[in-house]
Motif scaffolding. Structure first.
Motif, PDB file in Angstrom:
ATOM      1  N   HIS A 465      46.360 -22.652 -40.658  1.00  0.00           N
ATOM      2  CA  HIS A 465      45.059 -23.273 -40.924  1.00  0.00           C
ATOM      3  C   HIS A 465      44.554 -24.010 -39.675  1.00  0.00           C
ATOM      4  O   HIS A 465      43.448 -23.757 -39.190  1.00  0.00           O
ATOM      5  N   HIS A 469      41.289 -23.428 -36.864  1.00  0.00           N
ATOM      6  CA  HIS A 469      40.307 -24.369 -36.299  1.00  0.00           C
ATOM      7  C   HIS A 469      40.387 -24.335 -34.773  1.00  0.00           C
ATOM      8  O   HIS A 469      39.374 -24.358 -34.074  1.00  0.00           O
ATOM      9  N   GLU A 495      35.273 -24.604 -42.356  1.00  0.00           N
ATOM     10  CA  GLU A 495      36.615 -24.214 -42.803  1.00  0.00           C
ATOM     11  C   GLU A 495      36.802 -22.693 -42.871  1.00  0.00           C
ATOM     12  O   GLU A 495      37.864 -22.221 -43.244  1.00  0.00           O
ATOM     13  N   SER A 498      39.563 -21.493 -40.401  1.00  0.00           N
ATOM     14  CA  SER A 498      40.885 -22.050 -40.698  1.00  0.00           C
ATOM     15  C   SER A 498      41.469 -21.416 -41.959  1.00  0.00           C
ATOM     16  O   SER A 498      42.608 -20.952 -41.969  1.00  0.00           O
TER      17      SER A 498
HETATM   18 ZN    ZN Z   1      40.611 -27.571 -42.133  1.00  0.00          ZN
END
Ligand code: ZN
Length: 684
Positions: A465, A469, A495, A498
């Protein structure tokens, strides 16, 4: 030539030489330079020219941002009393400067007089974003309205602070001394820590609290129904009118009412009909109606699965646990027991397959292949010997660099995050292309007896995750600072990259490269993988509806107008919640439940009229990942062509265009719900 490490901007931050004693004077000096830069570019005689303003102002504010970023980072990962004191002393000055600049009339005027048509498209987009920022900070207001706007801002931040203090104090004020018999079923580690808590107060028994590491295991494991009822009731009435007499002073009711009224007033001053519209002005979703429709569609599709989940729980409760009519405080317990029965594997068993170095090399391998880069070790000043530094190259050229600080230790904040150290930027001062740099921070447990650290599957997901990013920030090809990498990306779209990466942690072919049993050296066996996948979607229907319920409550609450928010009526928000529950929920909730009173995300965090973002981004990331599933090679490996398309259309563009355009450019159509439903086992 400066000797202070914090004021050295030649290359990477000198993390090994920055000391708390440098913070105060250095930050003061940088703020004062940024203020003079602001004065200079806002002179009447100064040209209204994007690059000329950037040369002076952006160069100066970027230094302030980078230095403060380094202090902030050290405060998070290498905290000590001196640094914390220096940080807290400088923080208000920093906040004041950014707030002042964000609503500076003269700067707003200067930006407004720039001829947008003369700019390159990315610069025009950065300018458009800057102007919007000013507008939303009240720069168009004047006189009484401007004053009122400022009053509202300051009162809202007080209320938000008070709301979270109340939640914290209400949580801390509750305790219950449980007997040995009541503790039956609860894991040993929780028993040990609550026994210890009692001993410290010279009490005999187990001292329970409402903090998560105590509350949740009690709800999951305590065989005593009355104990679960007691702690559940205390938990869902925290900071409300329904809480214990002795913590009634922490009631958040009037704070909620006032916050909602002020948000509506703030939105009106800025020309919006309600606060939800104001919140969406900087998000990917266009209107509150669009968000509400999205949530109902999701609810509609998840409901049959949620009903099935509840039915399973009822049957299991009755047949196996002999609980005839489960109450609200029984569901977590029943779920846990059902889960144990159905998927008999432990986190411990799984962990042995995920030594950190193997996971990392597997992660790098897939990133290198899919995004056509090489990841190599690099060197830079660091703050702790366990920190690593890497560089990403494409065809031998530097693309970006990142620090990886993987382990938990004292003085380091919990959780995991990505942060930017600097952005990709064609610098207006020296015309050099600055490459991006990022921090990746996790909190994995240490290895035992010289063995490498072992990650849980959740840890692996967290690492992927945050790496997602990181890639968003590092692989950008945009040269304009404020729209490159993660800068300026819409909140409900940020998001996507990610959560997208998380999908790989559930792929058989990828897991083969990520796993190597710490003793036997074996890869993850198929049987364990199958159990992992089966457990993944356990109760996904119920969980989806729960998230939809919170999200609908949040968005509808912020669509209310001042008519709905009369001060005399302190329960209209509860009526709204009950109406939503009547439509959506599959489990009854007691009349005395007061969950909004501790809903800090929307009353004390940044999620007001934005809670839906969690689900929204999940749809985007699942649908983006589906493109990889559709084009996967015969052996299950992802297709490099698709990786390139994703990289170019989504990862590289930063916020130089709206997120929806990037998504459509990649997928060839608007986002659809199907992929997420399928990934979560909610598709026939
Ligand atoms: Zn995040």
């Amino acid at each position: 030539m400066t000797t202070v490490a914090l004021l050295n901007f030649d290359n990477l931050p000198l993390f090994d030489q920055i000391t708390p004693a440098q913070v105060g004077a250095s930050i003061d000096q940088l703020i004062s330079k940024a203020k003079s830069a602001l004065d200079q570019v806002t002179q009447d005689t100064y040209p209204a020219d994007w690059t000329k303003i950037a040369e002076v102002l952006d160069v100066s504010t970027e230094r302030l941002g980078r230095a403060w970023g380094a202090v902030n980072h050290l405060n998070s990962v290498a905290d000590n009393p001196e640094l914390r004191a220096a940080y807290n002393e400088a923080l208000p000055k920093i906040t004041e400067f950014w707030t002042e600049m964000g609503s500076n009339d003269a700067l707003y005027k200067k930006y407004k007089s720039i001829d947008a048509k003369s700019l390159a498209p990315v610069q025009a987009e950065a300018l458009r974003k800057a102007l919007k920022g000013f507008k939303l900070s009240g720069a168009e207001l004047s006189g009484v309205e401007k004053e009122r706007f400022a009053q509202i801002q300051s009162r809202l931040s007080e209320l938000s602070q008070k709301f979270s203090e109340n939640v914290l104090d209400a949580t801390d004020s509750w305790s219950y001394l449980a007997s040995e018999e009541e503790m039956s079923g609860i894991p040993e580690d929780v028993k040990a820590s609550t026994l210890n808590a009692a001993e410290q107060k010279s009490l005999k028994g187990y001292l329970l609290s409402l903090k998560m590491p105590c509350y949740f295991p009690v709800m999951q494991y305590a065989h005593s129904r009355s104990l679960r009822e007691r702690i559940y009731k205390a938990f869902v009435t925290r900071a409300s009118d329904q809480s214990d007499e002795n913590s009634r002073q922490y009631d958040n009711t009037s704070i909620i009412v006032e916050t909602l009224q002020l948000r509506t007033e703030e939105a009106k001053l800025l020309g919006f009909n309600n606060y939800a519209e104001l919140s969406l002005a900087t998000k990917m979703a266009e209107t509150p109606a669009q968000v509400i429709e999205f949530l109902y569609t999701l609810a509609h599709r998840a409901k049959p699965y949620a009903l099935r989940d509840v039915e399973e729980l009822r049957t299991f409760a009755k047949d196996v646990l002999h609980i005839e009519n489960p109450n609200s405080w029984d569901w977590t317990y029943i779920s846990e027991k059902l889960k144990e029965e159905r998927y008999s594997f432990s986190d411990q068993e799984l962990k042995a397959y995920f030594p950190a170095p193997k996971v990392l090399s597997g992660l790098f391998k897939i990133v290198e292949k899919l995004f056509e880069v090489n990841i190599k070790r690099d060197s830079a000043p660091i703050w702790h010997p366990t920190v690593d530094f890497y560089r990403i190259e494409r065809a031998g050229a530097l693309v970006g660099q990142f620090y990886l600080d993987p382990g938990a230790r004292s003085g380091k904040r919990g959780g995991a995050w990505m942060d930017d150290v600097r952005a990709r930027w064609l610098r207006p001062d020296n015309h050099h292309l600055q490459t991006p740099v990022a921090h990746l921070v996790c909190n994995f447990a240490e290895g035992i007896n010289g063995a490498p650290p072992l990650l849980t599957h959740d840890d692996v997901i967290t690492l992927f995750h945050e790496f997602g990013h990181g890639l968003h920030h590092l692989l950008t090809q945009i040269d304009e600072r404020d729209v490159s990498g993660i800068s300026g990306v819409e909140w409900d779209a940020v998001e996507l990259p990610s959560q997208f990466m998380e999908n790989f942690c559930w792929e058989w072919s990828v897991l083969q490269d990520l796993t190597q049993h710490v003793q036997t050296g074996d890869k993850l066996p198929r049987a364990l993988f199958d159990k992992l996948i089966a457990a993944k979607n356990f109760q996904s229907g119920m969980q989806t509806l729960r998230q939809v319920e919170f999200s609908l409550f949040d968005i509808k609450l912020h669509c209310q107008t001042s008519k709905d928010q009369k001060s005399e009526d302190k329960s209209s928000f509860l009526t709204l919640l009950n109406d939503i529950r009547a439509e959506i929920a599959v489990l009854p909730v007691p009349e005395w439940s007061r969950t909004p009173h501790s809903f800090s995300h929307i009353f004390a965090g940044g999620y007001a009229a934005g809670y839906y973002s969690y689900k929204w981004a999940e749809i985007l990331s699942a649908d983006a990942y589906a493109a990889f599933e559709e084009t996967a090679l015969a052996n299950g490996e992802p297709n490099v062509e698709t990786g390139r398309k994703y990289r170019i259309n989504i990862l590289e563009v930063g916020s130089s265009r709206p997120a929806i355009e990037s998504f459509i450019a990649f997928r060839g159509r608007e986002p659809e719900l199907d992929a997420l439903m399928r990934h979560q086992g909610m598709m026939q």
